[in-house]
Design a protein around this motif. Structure first.
Motif, PDB file in Angstrom:
ATOM      1  N   LEU A   1     -42.778  -6.390   4.610  1.00 34.79           N
ATOM      2  CA  LEU A   1     -41.631  -6.358   5.511  1.00 34.79           C
ATOM      3  C   LEU A   1     -41.634  -5.063   6.291  1.00 34.79           C
ATOM      4  O   LEU A   1     -42.362  -4.132   5.972  1.00 34.79           O
ATOM      5  CB  LEU A   1     -40.327  -6.503   4.721  1.00 34.79           C
ATOM      6  N   HIS A   2     -40.821  -5.035   7.334  1.00 38.71           N
ATOM      7  CA  HIS A   2     -40.519  -3.802   8.063  1.00 38.71           C
ATOM      8  C   HIS A   2     -39.090  -3.437   7.672  1.00 38.71           C
ATOM      9  O   HIS A   2     -38.193  -4.274   7.775  1.00 38.71           O
ATOM     10  CB  HIS A   2     -40.613  -4.021   9.578  1.00 38.71           C
ATOM     11  N   ALA A   3     -38.903  -2.205   7.239  1.00 41.71           N
ATOM     12  CA  ALA A   3     -37.589  -1.791   6.741  1.00 41.71           C
ATOM     13  C   ALA A   3     -36.882  -0.872   7.717  1.00 41.71           C
ATOM     14  O   ALA A   3     -37.500   0.010   8.304  1.00 41.71           O
ATOM     15  CB  ALA A   3     -37.742  -1.081   5.396  1.00 41.71           C
ATOM     16  N   THR A   4     -35.578  -1.062   7.843  1.00 39.49           N
ATOM     17  CA  THR A   4     -34.757  -0.076   8.538  1.00 39.49           C
ATOM     18  C   THR A   4     -34.494   1.061   7.549  1.00 39.49           C
ATOM     19  O   THR A   4     -34.694   0.906   6.336  1.00 39.49           O
ATOM     20  CB  THR A   4     -33.409  -0.677   8.982  1.00 39.49           C
ATOM     21  N   ASP A   5     -34.043   2.176   8.053  1.00 40.43           N
ATOM     22  CA  ASP A   5     -33.701   3.292   7.164  1.00 40.43           C
ATOM     23  C   ASP A   5     -32.630   2.877   6.169  1.00 40.43           C
ATOM     24  O   ASP A   5     -32.651   3.284   5.013  1.00 40.43           O
ATOM     25  CB  ASP A   5     -33.231   4.505   7.970  1.00 40.43           C
ATOM     26  N   GLU A   6     -31.698   2.032   6.618  1.00 41.35           N
ATOM     27  CA  GLU A   6     -30.607   1.584   5.760  1.00 41.35           C
ATOM     28  C   GLU A   6     -31.110   0.651   4.652  1.00 41.35           C
ATOM     29  O   GLU A   6     -30.616   0.682   3.529  1.00 41.35           O
ATOM     30  CB  GLU A   6     -29.565   0.849   6.612  1.00 41.35           C
TER      31      GLU A   6
ATOM     32  N   LEU B   1     -30.487  -7.324  15.483  1.00 37.91           N
ATOM     33  CA  LEU B   1     -31.269  -6.722  16.564  1.00 37.91           C
ATOM     34  C   LEU B   1     -30.455  -5.702  17.354  1.00 37.91           C
ATOM     35  O   LEU B   1     -30.957  -4.630  17.696  1.00 37.91           O
ATOM     36  CB  LEU B   1     -31.818  -7.816  17.486  1.00 37.91           C
ATOM     37  N   HIS B   2     -29.201  -6.026  17.649  1.00 38.81           N
ATOM     38  CA  HIS B   2     -28.339  -5.065  18.350  1.00 38.81           C
ATOM     39  C   HIS B   2     -28.210  -3.782  17.545  1.00 38.81           C
ATOM     40  O   HIS B   2     -28.343  -2.680  18.081  1.00 38.81           O
ATOM     41  CB  HIS B   2     -26.949  -5.649  18.588  1.00 38.81           C
ATOM     42  N   SER B   3     -27.949  -3.930  16.250  1.00 34.01           N
ATOM     43  CA  SER B   3     -27.773  -2.773  15.370  1.00 34.01           C
ATOM     44  C   SER B   3     -29.060  -1.957  15.252  1.00 34.01           C
ATOM     45  O   SER B   3     -29.045  -0.733  15.395  1.00 34.01           O
ATOM     46  CB  SER B   3     -27.317  -3.259  14.002  1.00 34.01           C
ATOM     47  N   ALA B   4     -30.166  -2.633  14.991  1.00 34.47           N
ATOM     48  CA  ALA B   4     -31.439  -1.941  14.765  1.00 34.47           C
ATOM     49  C   ALA B   4     -31.928  -1.220  16.020  1.00 34.47           C
ATOM     50  O   ALA B   4     -32.562  -0.173  15.929  1.00 34.47           O
ATOM     51  CB  ALA B   4     -32.493  -2.928  14.283  1.00 34.47           C
ATOM     52  N   ARG B   5     -31.620  -1.778  17.179  1.00 34.31           N
ATOM     53  CA  ARG B   5     -32.108  -1.179  18.424  1.00 34.31           C
ATOM     54  C   ARG B   5     -31.052  -0.360  19.149  1.00 34.31           C
ATOM     55  O   ARG B   5     -31.314   0.191  20.209  1.00 34.31           O
ATOM     56  CB  ARG B   5     -32.664  -2.267  19.328  1.00 34.31           C
TER      57      ARG B   5
END
Length: 159
Positions: A130-135, A26-30
């Motif tokens: 799912l919800h994906a991050t760009d990574e 969560l810290h990384s994604a936000r």
């Protein structure tokens, strides 16, 4: 750093490490170092996982290097009325896919994802989302996941 790792299903005994890895995600994604109400978030997550893991409402797999958990993943099964293409009505929502930065690029995320997909197939899921991050997006697209532009989301406004 040790080069070997293994994958296993997580249990309630892994609760604190699952929380730690979720917070890192969560810290990384936000893009934040700390949330304003982080203690409340941690306690709510602890209560949720303590109930959901043994009840089978949340399943998690982890990557272990030595005695340390270095990555985690999760899946939430749920049922809805049958639809064309999903007559079983069973769906799986993948979330909490996270690998510590120093352990990335070793196939850990792909191995965790394979476990989630194996579980979904064994359970007879007709849809996995799912919800994906760009990574993370390249991994999911490499196994056939595609964007779904039809979904809308509502978040309650603060009172």
């Amino acid at each position: 750093m040790q080069a070997t790792w293994s994958i296993r299903k997580a249990g309630v005994e892994d609760l604190e490490e699952l929380i730690r890895l979720r917070l890192e995600l969560l810290h990384s994604a936000r893009g934040v170092e700390r949330f304003e109400n982080e203690e409340t978030l941690v306690e709510a997550t602890r209560r949720y996982l303590a109930r959901a893991l043994p009840a089978g409402r949340f399943h998690a797999w982890v990557a272990v290097a030595g005695e340390r958990l270095v990555a985690s993943s999760g899946v939430m099964p749920f049922e809805r009325p049958p639809l064309p293409g999903n007559m079983a009505g069973l769906e799986m929502h993948i979330l909490n896919m996270y690998t510590e930065p120093g352990w990335r690029g070793r196939g850990i995320a792909r191995a965790l994802f394979s476990e989630l997909m194996r579980f979904a197939r064994e359970q007879g899921a007709g849809r996995v989302w799912l919800h994906a991050t760009d990574e993370g997006r390249p991994l999911y697209e490499s196994v056939g996941f595609k964007p779904n532009p039809t979904a809308l989301e509502w978040t309650p406004l603060p009172e």
